[in-house]
Design an enzyme around this catalytic site. Sequence first.
Site, PDB file in Angstrom:
ATOM      1  N   HIS A  54       0.825  -1.221   0.000  1.00 16.32           N
ATOM      2  CA  HIS A  54       0.000   0.000   0.000  1.00 16.32           C
ATOM      3  C   HIS A  54       0.856   1.266   0.000  1.00 16.32           C
ATOM      4  CE1 HIS A  54      -3.758  -2.239   0.636  1.00 16.32           C
ATOM      5  NE2 HIS A  54      -3.061  -2.988   1.468  1.00 16.32           N
ATOM      6  N   ASN A 127     -10.251  -3.219   2.058  1.00 14.40           N
ATOM      7  CA  ASN A 127      -9.965  -3.021   0.640  1.00 14.40           C
ATOM      8  C   ASN A 127     -11.254  -2.700  -0.104  1.00 14.40           C
ATOM      9  OD1 ASN A 127      -7.116  -3.628   0.606  1.00 14.40           O
ATOM     10  ND2 ASN A 127      -7.605  -5.788   0.828  1.00 14.40           N
ATOM     11  N   TYR A 337       0.472  -4.915  11.324  1.00 16.44           N
ATOM     12  CA  TYR A 337       0.285  -3.537  10.910  1.00 16.44           C
ATOM     13  C   TYR A 337       0.906  -2.560  11.908  1.00 16.44           C
ATOM     14  CZ  TYR A 337      -2.537  -4.414   6.794  1.00 16.44           C
ATOM     15  OH  TYR A 337      -2.941  -4.787   5.544  1.00 16.44           O
TER      16      TYR A 337
END
Length: 484
Positions: A54, A127, A337
């Site tokens: 990303h 997404n 993350y």
Amino acid sequence: MTNNKLTTSWGAPVGDNQNSMTAGSRGPTLIQDVHLLEKLAHFNRERVPERVVHAKGTGAHGYFEVTNDLSKYTKADFLSGKGKRTPMFIRFSTVAGENGSADTVRDPRGFAVKFYSEEGNYDIVGNNTPIFFIRDAIKFPDFIHTQKRHPQTHLKNPNAVWDFWSLSPESLHQVTYLMGDRGIPATLRHMNGYGSHTFKWVNEEGEGVWVKYHFKSEQGVKNITNEVAARIAGENPDYHTEDLFNSIEKGDFPVWKLYVQIMPLEDAETYRFDPFDVTKVWSHKDYPLVEAGRMVLDRNPENYFAEVEQATFSPGTLVPGIEVSPDKMLQGRIFAYSDAHRYRVGANHNALPVNRPKNEVKNYQRDGQMRFDSNGGSSVYYEPNSAGGPAESPVDKQTAFPVSGLAESTAYDHDDHYTQAGDLFRLMDKEEQDRLINTIAGAMGAVESDEIKLRQIGHFFKADPEYGRRVAERLGLPIPQEVK
């Protein structure tokens, strides 16, 4: 005359910003020119490492407004009370490409939303697809490696892409979605967003339900063909970034309606698909969409780096009333993350303005790079303590759930990777199926190994015989005998 002096980062005025300090007019340059040293050193560090995935993205500020009070399902404060508004920030992105890649590549789009609620920040990190390629986080590094560049040629590698997919049949549903019409959105405003994973909502009484998030674009869903995407990529690789910025700048604010699917906890034991498998969807007939609110984007960032590049999101950024599910992919992302942000931006990334919650943060975390607040001052720095420092609130504990089984490396119980992919293919009209087949054949045509192609054709055939037959015909290959 107002004082508008250029200063160093420590506030001292700069006497000359055009010439280095040298020994005579020819030099050499003197190391005592601290302004020069600081300026060059800062320049060398102006780019934080780009995201591993990303990397190419854009973002905007806005607000979320509740249009349907769902407090009977969750005690999350930003979802309680019709008309309640919560500020939010969103980051859109592609997945595989680098920071300078084109916006119109065939790739999923990241759809990461940060809600600045009164009880802390809540992130939905999804997404523009309701599913994903894999369902266990242990496969994620390998999957992303296939989407990146070959270590010798430094070129994209279709052999790796299709080899991995053909050996990971759980990817078939997402591959069918990605290679279909929705694989390249016309703009970021004209695509839906999904939380993808299953989450748990808990109300004030401690009662829970499973939920999935769906952001539906009020602009409608519009897509572009391979040919148009390739042309735009050459003419304006930042097309989506520009479109979103200009739309907001001129007051044409993009809007998404948030819906949720709600599943009673006990249904998870008997539903025909594993509801925690992110490669699967829940039927809307079984669990209809329930409206929750509207998300409106009405303000562009003032500074891209400060607000978009330094924005950090994690599906583990939770608030009371929202908890995680046993989804194995989600469980891995909860760690990965936040850990990526600690590496890329720093241990104190949540103290940056774009990530900082609106309510006061009270904890015992101290120090670390770039600690730019008071660092807790002289207050007590451990817990438990006798000094009246912040303490735990048992009412906010996450709810318990039963677990069972042996502690071992195990797969999901269900391995039907073909039914939903076949259903998706059959939902497409003839023209959309034609475009799907053309896109897949074009992408697989670059694969050097017939073994990989035949293995993947076998998966298409198992999803729908027509699906497999048409791809095989386009590639000039037979249907593997073992799947007929």
